[in-house]
Enzyme design. Structure first.
Site, PDB file in Angstrom:
ATOM      1  N   THR A   1      11.300 -19.683 -35.779  1.00 22.94           N
ATOM      2  CA  THR A   1       9.913 -19.753 -35.282  1.00 22.94           C
ATOM      3  C   THR A   1       9.153 -18.437 -35.529  1.00 22.94           C
ATOM      4  O   THR A   1       7.930 -18.424 -35.429  1.00 22.94           O
ATOM      5  CB  THR A   1       9.869 -20.067 -33.760  1.00 22.94           C
TER       6      THR A   1
ATOM      7  N   PHE B   1       5.536 -13.821 -16.488  1.00 24.59           N
ATOM      8  CA  PHE B   1       4.605 -14.879 -16.108  1.00 24.59           C
ATOM      9  C   PHE B   1       3.858 -15.272 -17.387  1.00 24.59           C
ATOM     10  O   PHE B   1       4.512 -15.463 -18.398  1.00 24.59           O
ATOM     11  CB  PHE B   1       3.774 -14.421 -14.896  1.00 24.59           C
TER      12      PHE B   1
ATOM     13  N   ALA C   1       3.146 -32.980 -16.997  1.00 27.74           N
ATOM     14  CA  ALA C   1       4.390 -33.055 -16.207  1.00 27.74           C
ATOM     15  C   ALA C   1       5.046 -31.683 -16.109  1.00 27.74           C
ATOM     16  O   ALA C   1       5.106 -30.954 -17.095  1.00 27.74           O
ATOM     17  CB  ALA C   1       5.354 -34.036 -16.851  1.00 27.74           C
TER      18      ALA C   1
ATOM     19  N   ASP D   1      21.448 -15.905 -37.979  1.00 26.03           N
ATOM     20  CA  ASP D   1      21.621 -16.615 -36.721  1.00 26.03           C
ATOM     21  C   ASP D   1      22.570 -15.788 -35.858  1.00 26.03           C
ATOM     22  O   ASP D   1      23.640 -15.377 -36.338  1.00 26.03           O
ATOM     23  CB  ASP D   1      22.248 -17.982 -37.070  1.00 26.03           C
TER      24      ASP D   1
ATOM     25  N   TYR E   1      14.063 -25.712 -19.899  1.00 23.52           N
ATOM     26  CA  TYR E   1      13.845 -24.344 -20.410  1.00 23.52           C
ATOM     27  C   TYR E   1      14.153 -23.324 -19.312  1.00 23.52           C
ATOM     28  O   TYR E   1      14.945 -22.390 -19.512  1.00 23.52           O
ATOM     29  CB  TYR E   1      12.395 -24.215 -20.897  1.00 23.52           C
TER      30      TYR E   1
ATOM     31  N   LYS F   1      17.335 -20.438 -18.924  1.00 20.84           N
ATOM     32  CA  LYS F   1      17.107 -18.998 -18.729  1.00 20.84           C
ATOM     33  C   LYS F   1      17.785 -18.536 -17.443  1.00 20.84           C
ATOM     34  O   LYS F   1      18.316 -17.421 -17.377  1.00 20.84           O
ATOM     35  CB  LYS F   1      15.607 -18.710 -18.688  1.00 20.84           C
TER      36      LYS F   1
ATOM     37  N   PHE G   1      15.390 -11.390 -27.192  1.00 22.16           N
ATOM     38  CA  PHE G   1      14.213 -12.267 -27.095  1.00 22.16           C
ATOM     39  C   PHE G   1      14.462 -13.618 -27.751  1.00 22.16           C
ATOM     40  O   PHE G   1      13.775 -14.586 -27.445  1.00 22.16           O
ATOM     41  CB  PHE G   1      13.013 -11.630 -27.819  1.00 22.16           C
TER      42      PHE G   1
HETATM   43  N1  UFG Z   1      -3.340 -26.044 -19.925  1.00 19.69           N
HETATM   44  C1  UFG Z   1      -4.413 -26.897 -20.041  1.00 19.69           C
HETATM   45  N2  UFG Z   1      -4.726 -27.360 -21.294  1.00 19.69           N
HETATM   46  C2  UFG Z   1      -4.021 -27.043 -22.396  1.00 19.69           C
HETATM   47  C3  UFG Z   1      -2.912 -26.156 -22.261  1.00 19.69           C
HETATM   48  C4  UFG Z   1      -2.594 -25.686 -21.005  1.00 19.69           C
HETATM   49  O1  UFG Z   1      -5.080 -27.239 -19.062  1.00 19.69           O
HETATM   50  O2  UFG Z   1      -4.351 -27.533 -23.481  1.00 19.69           O
HETATM   51  C5  UFG Z   1      -3.010 -25.533 -18.590  1.00 19.69           C
HETATM   52  C6  UFG Z   1      -1.578 -25.865 -18.169  1.00 19.69           C
HETATM   53  O3  UFG Z   1      -1.533 -27.124 -17.563  1.00 19.69           O
HETATM   54  C7  UFG Z   1      -1.294 -24.709 -17.190  1.00 19.69           C
HETATM   55  C8  UFG Z   1      -2.107 -23.546 -17.763  1.00 19.69           C
HETATM   56  O4  UFG Z   1      -3.068 -24.126 -18.640  1.00 19.69           O
HETATM   57  O5  UFG Z   1      -1.782 -25.025 -15.932  1.00 19.69           O
HETATM   58  C9  UFG Z   1      -1.273 -22.570 -18.543  1.00 19.69           C
HETATM   59  O6  UFG Z   1      -0.482 -23.311 -19.458  1.00 19.69           O
HETATM   60  P1  UFG Z   1       0.369 -22.633 -20.625  1.00 19.69           P
HETATM   61  O7  UFG Z   1       0.983 -23.737 -21.409  1.00 19.69           O
HETATM   62  O8  UFG Z   1      -0.459 -21.638 -21.339  1.00 19.69           O
HETATM   63  O9  UFG Z   1       1.487 -21.821 -19.836  1.00 19.69           O
HETATM   64  P2  UFG Z   1       2.516 -22.300 -18.709  1.00 19.69           P
HETATM   65  O10 UFG Z   1       2.018 -21.779 -17.397  1.00 19.69           O
HETATM   66  O11 UFG Z   1       2.810 -23.737 -18.783  1.00 19.69           O
HETATM   67  O12 UFG Z   1       3.871 -21.596 -19.153  1.00 19.69           O
HETATM   68  C10 UFG Z   1       3.984 -20.242 -19.504  1.00 19.69           C
HETATM   69  C11 UFG Z   1       5.100 -20.097 -20.520  1.00 19.69           C
HETATM   70  C12 UFG Z   1       6.408 -20.434 -19.903  1.00 19.69           C
HETATM   71  C13 UFG Z   1       6.612 -19.628 -18.644  1.00 19.69           C
HETATM   72  C14 UFG Z   1       5.450 -19.815 -17.711  1.00 19.69           C
HETATM   73  C15 UFG Z   1       5.640 -18.944 -16.506  1.00 19.69           C
HETATM   74  O13 UFG Z   1       4.870 -20.945 -21.615  1.00 19.69           O
HETATM   75  O14 UFG Z   1       7.422 -20.129 -20.807  1.00 19.69           O
HETATM   76  O15 UFG Z   1       4.250 -19.476 -18.376  1.00 19.69           O
HETATM   77  O16 UFG Z   1       4.466 -18.780 -15.809  1.00 19.69           O
HETATM   78  F1  UFG Z   1       7.730 -20.026 -18.027  1.00 19.69           F
END
Ligand code: UFG
Length: 320
Positions: free
Chosen positions: A35, A166, A277, A51, A138, A142, A70
Site C-alpha cells: 500500500t 486518534f 457500521a 515482506d 482491525y 492491534k 508501522f
Molecule cells: N465520515 C463521513 N463520510 C465519509 C467518511 C467518513 O461522514 O465519507 C465520517 C465517519 O463516519 C467518522 C468520521 O467521518 O465519523 C471520521 O472517519 P474516518 O474514516 O476519517 O476515521 P475513523 O474515525 O473511522 O477512523 C480513524 C482511523 C482508524 C482509527 C480511528 C481512531 O481510520 O484507524 O480513526 O479514532 F482507529
C-alpha cells in the site's frame, strides 16, 4: 541510533522516517509496497523492499538499536469482511518481528497502535486506563499485538512503547495521505474540492452529539511523528508503555466539512447518508500521559492548519 522503520513507505511511517533522519538517526525502511509508495521513502533512508515475514531475521541480523513498526493493514471495513488478512497480516507478522528482535537482541520497539483498541468509549476524553473492547477486527488485531508486546517486553527486556493514534491528518511537505482506496474524511472532502467527486456523504446526522454528526480528535501527522522520536529516546528496558495521541478536542463531521470549505474556498456539497457500521459517536483522546511522561507538546492542533497542510499536499499531487 540505527533504526528500522517498517511500513516507512506509507503515510505515517514515511513522515516518521523523515523526522528521525532530521533528528540525526540512521534509518532503514522496510516495506513491501503493498500500500505504500517508494517515492515516499525519504532521501537519506536506505530502502529494503520486502515482506517482514520473509526478511525480518536477515535485516535485524545487521544490528539495530530499535524498530518502529508501522507496517500493517488498516482499513476498518475490510477487516470485517476479510478478517484473516488482518490476523495474519497484522498479528502473525508482529509476532515474527518480536521473535526476530528477541533472536538478534534488538533493544527498542515503538508500535503503531490505535484508538480503535478502545471501541465505544464509556468515558470521554479516553485515558489509557479505559477498558479495551474493540468493535472491529482491525482494532482487535492491534490490541492483540499490544498484549504480545507486553509479554515480550517483560520476558526479554525489550523497551517497548505503543502509541494509540486518534484521527491522523495533515501532511508533511510532499508526504501526505494517498491511499488507493480512500475512506478517511478529510482526504475525501478535499477530493470534492478538487472536483474529483461530486459531494461528500455525511454518515449519519442522528448521533447523540451537538450537531448530530460524529466527533473525532484530529492530530497532525507531524505532531504524531514527533511523539515516536520521544518514545524511542525515552523507553525503558523491560517496560511496555502505552500512550494515547490526540489533541483532546473533538470536531464533528460537519465542522470538518465547514473548515474544508473555508480553507479551499469551494462550496463542497454534502449529502446525509446512513450511519456507517462500527462508528462510535465520539472519540476524543486524553493525551495527558504522553504530555507528562514523554514531554510531548503537539504544536499543530489547529484544525484549519491541519486541513490547510492536507490541501496544499493534495493540490501539489494533483498538479504532479
Ligand atoms: N465520515 C463521513 N463520510 C465519509 C467518511 C467518513 O461522514 O465519507 C465520517 C465517519 O463516519 C467518522 C468520521 O467521518 O465519523 C471520521 O472517519 P474516518 O474514516 O476519517 O476515521 P475513523 O474515525 O473511522 O477512523 C480513524 C482511523 C482508524 C482509527 C480511528 C481512531 O481510520 O484507524 O480513526 O479514532 F482507529
Amino acid at each position: 541510533m540505527k533504526l528500522l522503520v517498517t511500513g516507512g513507505a506509507g503515510y505515517v511511517g514515511s513522515v516518521c522516517a523523515a523526522r528521525l533522519l532530521e533528528a540525526g538517526h540512521e534509518v532503514v525502511v522496510l516495506d513491501d509496497l503493498s500500500t505504500g509508495h517508494a517515492d515516499a521513502v525519504p532521501a537519506g533512508a536506505r530502502f529494503v523492499q520486502g515482506d517482514i515475514a520473509d526478511v525480518i531475521g536477515e535485516v535485524l541480523a545487521e544490528g539495530f538499536d530499535g524498530v518502529l513498526h508501522f507496517a500493517a493493514k488498516s482499513l476498518v471495513g475490510e477487516s470485517m469482511q476479510d478478517p484473516g488478512k488482518y490476523w495474519t497480516g497484522n498479528v502473525l507478522t508482529a509476532i515474527r518481528l518480536l521473535d526476530a528482535m528477541k533472536e538478534h537482541g534488538t533493544p527498542k520497539l515503538v508500535f503503531s497502535s490505535t484508538a480503535a483498541t478502545y471501541g465505544e468509549p464509556r468515558e470521554v476524553p479516553i485515558p489509557e486506563t479505559a477498558p479495551t473492547h474493540p468493535t472491529n477486527t482491525y482494532g482487535a488485531t492491534k490490541l492483540a499485538i499490544d498484549h504480545a508486546i507486553t509479554s515480550y517486553a517483560q520476558a526479554f527486556g525489550i523497551a517497548a512503547t505503543s502509541l494509540r493514534y486518534f484521527n491522523v491528518a495533515g501532511a508533511y511537505g510532499h508526504i501526505g495521505e494517498r491511499h488507493a482506496v480512500e475512506t478517511h474524511l478529510i482526504p475525501l472532502v478535499l477530493q470534492v474540492a478538487l472536483g474529483q467527486r461530486e459531494h461528500i456523504q455525511i454518515f449519519g446526522e442522528d448521533w447523540p452529539t451537538e450537531d448530530g454528526t460524529c466527533v473525532r480528535d484530529y492530530i497532525h501527522v507531524t505532531d504524531l511523528a514527533d511523539a515516536h522520536l520521544l518514545a524511542v529516546e525515552t523507553s525503558v528496558a523491560g517496560e511496555h508503555r502505552i500512550y494515547n495521541l490526540g489533541n483532546g478536542t473533538g470536531f464533528s463531521v460537519k465542522q470538518v466539512i465547514d473548515t474544508c470549505r473555508e480553507v479551499t474556498g469551494h462550496p463542497i456539497p454534502a449529502v446525509v447518508a446512513p450511519r456507517r457500521a462500527g462508528d462510535p459517536a465520539v472519540l476524543v483522546a486524553s493525551a495527558e500521559r504522553a504530555r507528562t511522561e514523554l514531554g510531548w507538546k503537539p504544536e499543530r492542533a489547529d484544525i484549519a492548519g491541519i486541513v490547510r497542510d492536507a490541501w496544499e499536499f493534495t493540490k501539489t499531487r494533483q498538479g504532479a
